[in-house]
Design a protein around this motif. Sequence first.
Motif, PDB file in Angstrom:
ATOM      1  N   GLY A   1      -3.199  10.540  -4.163  1.00 20.49           N
ATOM      2  CA  GLY A   1      -2.895   9.890  -5.435  1.00 20.49           C
ATOM      3  C   GLY A   1      -2.036   8.656  -5.265  1.00 20.49           C
ATOM      4  N   ALA A   2      -2.304   7.873  -4.241  1.00 20.35           N
ATOM      5  CA  ALA A   2      -1.464   6.719  -3.916  1.00 20.35           C
ATOM      6  C   ALA A   2      -1.461   5.688  -5.042  1.00 20.35           C
ATOM      7  CB  ALA A   2      -1.934   6.068  -2.621  1.00 20.35           C
ATOM      8  N   ASP A   3      -0.299   5.105  -5.299  1.00 25.73           N
ATOM      9  CA  ASP A   3      -0.158   4.029  -6.276  1.00 25.73           C
ATOM     10  C   ASP A   3      -0.500   2.671  -5.682  1.00 25.73           C
ATOM     11  OD1 ASP A   3       1.201   5.600  -8.528  1.00 25.73           O
ATOM     12  OD2 ASP A   3       2.496   6.045  -6.808  1.00 25.73           O
ATOM     13  N   ARG A   4      -0.322   2.543  -4.364  1.00 26.74           N
ATOM     14  CA  ARG A   4      -0.612   1.279  -3.672  1.00 26.74           C
ATOM     15  C   ARG A   4      -1.314   1.596  -2.361  1.00 26.74           C
ATOM     16  NH1 ARG A   4       2.575  -3.181  -6.559  1.00 26.74           N
ATOM     17  NH2 ARG A   4       4.099  -1.974  -7.740  1.00 26.74           N
ATOM     18  N   SER A   5      -2.256   0.750  -1.998  1.00 31.70           N
ATOM     19  CA  SER A   5      -2.978   0.900  -0.730  1.00 31.70           C
ATOM     20  C   SER A   5      -3.027  -0.459  -0.044  1.00 31.70           C
ATOM     21  CB  SER A   5      -4.400   1.422  -0.954  1.00 31.70           C
ATOM     22  OG  SER A   5      -4.367   2.729  -1.502  1.00 31.70           O
TER      23      SER A   5
ATOM     24  N   PHE B   1       1.776 -15.976  11.541  1.00 38.19           N
ATOM     25  CA  PHE B   1       3.124 -16.227  11.025  1.00 38.19           C
ATOM     26  C   PHE B   1       3.287 -17.723  10.742  1.00 38.19           C
ATOM     27  CE2 PHE B   1       7.527 -17.419  11.632  1.00 38.19           C
ATOM     28  CZ  PHE B   1       8.237 -16.419  11.016  1.00 38.19           C
ATOM     29  N   PRO B   2       3.859 -18.125   9.617  1.00 34.68           N
ATOM     30  CA  PRO B   2       4.532 -17.292   8.609  1.00 34.68           C
ATOM     31  C   PRO B   2       3.638 -16.892   7.431  1.00 34.68           C
ATOM     32  CG  PRO B   2       5.003 -19.577   8.158  1.00 34.68           C
ATOM     33  CD  PRO B   2       4.105 -19.567   9.377  1.00 34.68           C
ATOM     34  N   ASP B   3       2.333 -17.150   7.525  1.00 30.66           N
ATOM     35  CA  ASP B   3       1.423 -16.892   6.403  1.00 30.66           C
ATOM     36  C   ASP B   3       0.995 -15.431   6.402  1.00 30.66           C
ATOM     37  OD1 ASP B   3      -0.163 -17.350   4.201  1.00 30.66           O
ATOM     38  OD2 ASP B   3      -1.883 -18.033   5.379  1.00 30.66           O
ATOM     39  N   LEU B   4       1.965 -14.523   6.256  1.00 29.49           N
ATOM     40  CA  LEU B   4       1.729 -13.091   6.414  1.00 29.49           C
ATOM     41  C   LEU B   4       1.962 -12.352   5.089  1.00 29.49           C
ATOM     42  CD1 LEU B   4       3.492 -12.524   9.855  1.00 29.49           C
ATOM     43  CD2 LEU B   4       1.088 -13.027   9.401  1.00 29.49           C
ATOM     44  N   PRO B   5       1.433 -11.127   4.963  1.00 27.83           N
ATOM     45  CA  PRO B   5       1.587 -10.409   3.703  1.00 27.83           C
ATOM     46  C   PRO B   5       3.014  -9.947   3.449  1.00 27.83           C
ATOM     47  CG  PRO B   5       0.548  -9.005   5.351  1.00 27.83           C
ATOM     48  CD  PRO B   5       0.613 -10.377   5.940  1.00 27.83           C
ATOM     49  N   MET B   6       3.421 -10.032   2.169  1.00 30.36           N
ATOM     50  CA  MET B   6       4.631  -9.399   1.683  1.00 30.36           C
ATOM     51  C   MET B   6       4.156  -8.231   0.826  1.00 30.36           C
ATOM     52  SD  MET B   6       7.953  -9.191   1.368  1.00 30.36           S
ATOM     53  CE  MET B   6       8.544 -10.757   2.003  1.00 30.36           C
ATOM     54  N   TYR B   7       4.237  -7.001   1.373  1.00 30.85           N
ATOM     55  CA  TYR B   7       3.742  -5.829   0.665  1.00 30.85           C
ATOM     56  C   TYR B   7       4.731  -5.461  -0.448  1.00 30.85           C
ATOM     57  CZ  TYR B   7       0.827  -5.480   4.855  1.00 30.85           C
ATOM     58  OH  TYR B   7      -0.048  -5.744   5.882  1.00 30.85           O
ATOM     59  N   LEU B   8       4.246  -5.435  -1.689  1.00 29.43           N
ATOM     60  CA  LEU B   8       5.112  -5.210  -2.837  1.00 29.43           C
ATOM     61  C   LEU B   8       4.927  -3.802  -3.387  1.00 29.43           C
ATOM     62  CD1 LEU B   8       4.737  -8.616  -4.701  1.00 29.43           C
ATOM     63  CD2 LEU B   8       6.657  -7.822  -3.328  1.00 29.43           C
ATOM     64  N   VAL B   9       6.039  -3.098  -3.600  1.00 31.52           N
ATOM     65  CA  VAL B   9       6.013  -1.730  -4.130  1.00 31.52           C
ATOM     66  C   VAL B   9       7.096  -1.596  -5.192  1.00 31.52           C
ATOM     67  CG1 VAL B   9       5.166  -0.756  -1.966  1.00 31.52           C
ATOM     68  CG2 VAL B   9       7.629  -0.839  -2.386  1.00 31.52           C
ATOM     69  N   ALA B  10       6.976  -0.544  -5.980  1.00 30.51           N
ATOM     70  CA  ALA B  10       8.027  -0.170  -6.925  1.00 30.51           C
ATOM     71  C   ALA B  10       8.612   1.159  -6.485  1.00 30.51           C
ATOM     72  CB  ALA B  10       7.459  -0.071  -8.340  1.00 30.51           C
ATOM     73  N   GLU B  11       9.881   1.375  -6.802  1.00 28.05           N
ATOM     74  CA  GLU B  11      10.522   2.628  -6.410  1.00 28.05           C
ATOM     75  C   GLU B  11       9.766   3.811  -7.007  1.00 28.05           C
ATOM     76  OE1 GLU B  11      14.958   4.698  -6.200  1.00 28.05           O
ATOM     77  OE2 GLU B  11      14.655   2.835  -7.339  1.00 28.05           O
ATOM     78  N   GLY B  12       9.478   4.809  -6.162  1.00 29.60           N
ATOM     79  CA  GLY B  12       8.742   5.992  -6.572  1.00 29.60           C
ATOM     80  C   GLY B  12       7.257   5.930  -6.266  1.00 29.60           C
ATOM     81  N   ASP B  13       6.748   4.763  -5.885  1.00 27.32           N
ATOM     82  CA  ASP B  13       5.326   4.652  -5.549  1.00 27.32           C
ATOM     83  C   ASP B  13       4.974   5.514  -4.345  1.00 27.32           C
ATOM     84  OD1 ASP B  13       4.707   2.853  -7.528  1.00 27.32           O
ATOM     85  OD2 ASP B  13       4.683   1.078  -6.232  1.00 27.32           O
ATOM     86  N   VAL B  14       3.789   6.118  -4.388  1.00 23.21           N
ATOM     87  CA  VAL B  14       3.177   6.694  -3.194  1.00 23.21           C
ATOM     88  C   VAL B  14       2.325   5.598  -2.568  1.00 23.21           C
ATOM     89  CG1 VAL B  14       1.540   8.402  -2.312  1.00 23.21           C
ATOM     90  CG2 VAL B  14       3.198   9.051  -4.073  1.00 23.21           C
ATOM     91  N   VAL B  15       2.563   5.338  -1.284  1.00 17.93           N
ATOM     92  CA  VAL B  15       1.948   4.199  -0.609  1.00 17.93           C
ATOM     93  C   VAL B  15       1.086   4.685   0.545  1.00 17.93           C
ATOM     94  CG1 VAL B  15       2.395   2.026   0.596  1.00 17.93           C
ATOM     95  CG2 VAL B  15       3.979   2.808  -1.181  1.00 17.93           C
ATOM     96  N   ARG B  16      -0.117   4.171   0.626  1.00 18.72           N
ATOM     97  CA  ARG B  16      -0.986   4.386   1.784  1.00 18.72           C
ATOM     98  C   ARG B  16      -1.140   3.060   2.513  1.00 18.72           C
ATOM     99  NH1 ARG B  16      -4.875   9.188   1.285  1.00 18.72           N
ATOM    100  NH2 ARG B  16      -6.027   8.171   2.982  1.00 18.72           N
ATOM    101  N   MET B  17      -1.196   3.125   3.828  1.00 17.64           N
ATOM    102  CA  MET B  17      -1.404   1.923   4.620  1.00 17.64           C
ATOM    103  C   MET B  17      -2.383   2.233   5.743  1.00 17.64           C
ATOM    104  SD  MET B  17       1.396  -0.558   6.520  1.00 17.64           S
ATOM    105  CE  MET B  17       1.990  -1.257   4.980  1.00 17.64           C
TER     106      MET B  17
END
Length: 474
Positions: free
Chosen positions: A335-339, A366-382
């Motif tokens: 049930g991930a909120d972000r992938s 580099f430096p054109d790399l991802p900034m992975y954005l999350v909110a507190e409490g998110d379930v994250v898959r990577m």
Amino acid sequence: PLVWLWAASLVPDTYSVMGMGYPDYGGGPGDPGHDGHGEANGWDGPPAQPGDVSVADLTGPRDAEPDVAVTLTARREEFTLPTGERVDGYTLDGTSPGPEIRVIQGQLVEVNLVNESVPDGITLHWHGVDVPNAEDGVAGVTQDAVAEGESHVYRFVAEDTGTYWYHSHQVAHTQVRRGLFGTIVVVPPDAGDERDVVAAVHTYDGVPTIGGRSGAVRETAPAGEPVRVRVVNTDDSLHRAWVAGAGYRVLAVDGRDVNEPGPVDDAAVAVAAGGRVDLEVQMPDDGRAVRVHIGATSLILGPAATEAPTAAEPERLLDLLAYGSPSDVGFDPAGADRSFEYRISRRPGFLDGRPGLHWAINGRLFPDLPMYLVAEGDVVRMRIENSSGDGHPMHLHGHHAVVLSRDGVEATGSPWWTDSLEVASGETYEIAFVADNPGVWIDHCHNLEHAADGMIGHLAYTGVSEPFRVGGDA
């Protein structure tokens, strides 16, 4: 076109990491759709918004009396290994490794770092300890580097038992290799009389050592008793550990216990760069010595002057995906909120104006790399995919992730929690974690030469502002 590519690769003298690359929302709130990639914010990063919390304010307890108080003084100096080799490097309190810090779970730790003579400045990162963000010790991201003649205080509660280490995170590919590191062990309140030995492996100028001692290192151990060997890999490359003369089990990986670990027969265990494994070695009843092979060196357990057997490195590696017994991880990865995708490759281009074949993340340099954005409490898959031709020990600060699968094969054993995951070339891992530690965290390769060559992404929480700058005095 070459001139344009060269100019586009240039990095300013100072900048915010929040201005690097592009935001990746992973399908969560704020995702602009399409590929999930927003527009870059410019080198100063997005302006702070009303209600944001500054990284500088995400500290450990400020006023409580510490249970463990340590002062570490960093120096640029030569030192001598026990076998006589001279190392032109760095010390903490006159030694390398620096002093072992041993605390009881739940204690408040205070470390006063004093830079007496390290010219480039220094910080201390608490590798594997999920500290509050301001205590993470990353120059230019969570603090300014501590210049010569200055000091900095770290304070955090040791919430989780386990084997960890600390090291500089300023010019780390040089400072760690040349001696700025030590170990930290957090034991449970009811640890009792458990015998344990810390085996921090480090290579100085081609000389492999355990705890700064070269050659076969001896530690006494009582006959018939189990010994916990805390293996810490402080080098840039993978090490393998195995035991000759006794059976063993893997009690913990990266500071997290294995559920119902079984005996390991005719197999070695891999220890990623930056990673740790705790081995339980059962000493023989008849007083014979045991040898724990760790890479190119070894630890001998048993009575002094007793010969210890050797064993060739096993052909088989212990598969942590299937080791131990399953148990609840405390959240639902399905049930991930972000992938997110973290695809590692190598391609030609310019890195800050320097042409070459460089590491790429999601096809970008580099430096054109991802900034992975999350909110507190998110379930994250990577999903971490490596097609670069080299192995990479991936280290996410501030969090432990559980391994879900490797190359499509799902985990069936004990939950494999990790903060330093070796991803071999051609491998693909899926991991998951809960975003429960607000801040701005780096997610990088712990082959520190690779990190210096651009293998550094970031994980940022919404509602957190970044006051620090990379470059300049920081």
